[in-house]
Design an enzyme around this catalytic site. Sequence first.
Site, PDB file in Angstrom:
ATOM      1  N   ALA A 194      -2.296 -16.574  -2.370  1.00  0.00           N
ATOM      2  CA  ALA A 194      -1.300 -15.776  -3.110  1.00  0.00           C
ATOM      3  C   ALA A 194      -1.821 -14.425  -3.606  1.00  0.00           C
ATOM      4  CB  ALA A 194      -0.695 -16.558  -4.279  1.00  0.00           C
ATOM      5  N   ALA A 195      -3.036 -14.052  -3.204  1.00  0.00           N
ATOM      6  CA  ALA A 195      -3.558 -12.744  -3.640  1.00  0.00           C
ATOM      7  C   ALA A 195      -2.695 -11.617  -3.066  1.00  0.00           C
ATOM      8  CB  ALA A 195      -5.003 -12.579  -3.197  1.00  0.00           C
ATOM      9  N   GLY A 196      -2.351 -11.741  -1.796  1.00  0.00           N
ATOM     10  CA  GLY A 196      -1.488 -10.726  -1.165  1.00  0.00           C
ATOM     11  C   GLY A 196      -0.115 -10.708  -1.827  1.00  0.00           C
ATOM     12  N   ASP A 197       0.375 -11.887  -2.194  1.00  0.00           N
ATOM     13  CA  ASP A 197       1.699 -11.958  -2.822  1.00  0.00           C
ATOM     14  C   ASP A 197       1.699 -11.249  -4.172  1.00  0.00           C
ATOM     15  OD1 ASP A 197       2.556 -13.506  -0.688  1.00  0.00           O
ATOM     16  OD2 ASP A 197       1.977 -15.378  -1.656  1.00  0.00           O
TER      17      ASP A 197
HETATM   18  O1  RIB Z   1       0.696 -16.469   0.478  1.00  0.00           O
HETATM   19  C1  RIB Z   1       0.384 -17.756   0.034  1.00  0.00           C
HETATM   20  C2  RIB Z   1       1.476 -18.709   0.422  1.00  0.00           C
HETATM   21  O2  RIB Z   1       1.496 -18.826   1.822  1.00  0.00           O
HETATM   22  C3  RIB Z   1       1.265 -20.109  -0.076  1.00  0.00           C
HETATM   23  O3  RIB Z   1       1.794 -20.319  -1.371  1.00  0.00           O
HETATM   24  C4  RIB Z   1       1.916 -20.961   0.984  1.00  0.00           C
HETATM   25  O4  RIB Z   1       3.111 -21.532   0.578  1.00  0.00           O
HETATM   26  C5  RIB Z   1       2.110 -20.036   2.169  1.00  0.00           C
HETATM   27  O5  RIB Z   1       3.423 -19.751   2.354  1.00  0.00           O
END
Ligand code: RIB
Length: 306
Positions: free
Chosen positions: A251-254
């Site tokens: 989730a770092a990119g998110d």
């Molecule tokens: O970017 C991380 C996400 O990628 C995770 O939470 C997982 O669900 C995948 O979709």
Amino acid sequence: MQKKTAKIVVVGSINMDLVVKSEHIPIAGETVTGQEFVMIPGGKGANQAVAAARLGAQVEMVGCVGGDSFGKQMLEQLSNEGVGTSYVITESQQTTGVALIQVQDGENRITVVPGANASVTPEHVENAREVFKGADILLVQLEIPQETVMRAVQLAKRHGLKVILNPAPAADLPAEIWPFVDLVTPNETEAAILTAGQAITSDQSDILNELRSLTKTDVIITQGEKGVSYHINGSSGSFPAYRVHVMDTTAAGDSFNAALAVWHGEGLPLEQSIEFAAKVGALTVSRFGAQTSLPTRQEVELFEGT
Ligand code: RIB
């Protein structure tokens, strides 16, 4: 002066992450003993929505969950985080998206089973047009069907939103998408795939230029501990990563993308928003899991980093 609240629409995936921590990742035919198993709310779309809400934005999510218990949990999680869920549909015949995540030494390997995420249709996005009205930024990724991504960016442009496309997971995209995108934010692998067919080189500035001439959009390439390279408003540059102990990169990119959208949506130029996004990314990798690792606005403001 009171800062403006960024209004963000996220069109994307919602997953339950089934996470196993182990010292060793099995090869084919091998069985190993893991150290820990946890279920953590995730999905690139939902992660970006929750991250943006924790950073102070007003967020609306467009997506799908299944008619199972994960679907209920994910809907509850989103609304507990203050994310608008009026356009998160429950597809009762489907299962909620699931990501199997193996974590070893801070690195992860992820297998996603899309389930209900595959049912986020262009019509679904069109039906959610109300939330696009008056919003600042659309954040969209590639864990939902490409024709839906296409409709989302077109609808966003029709309503005057700025469009940030996070092309994850890596995929080839049709050239028709780029006129509807303002900023594309691949990591290095995704950047290489987007520019495939062009002259590929390991030099990041070449890939940046390739991507820039292919997309004609602003570009930010995230490079993990090497920081980011960007081409924004005609100028190229780079920003170093903050040094932290990496626990888990999930989730770092998110969170990086969400932070860009929040600070830019509040009116800060994109180049300056990168500094906050880098802080948010650093805090995220220093913790375990997807939505469990996303920082609040206050944590980012207190983070000094080196
Ligand atoms: O970017 C991380 C996400 O990628 C995770 O939470 C997982 O669900 C995948 O979709």
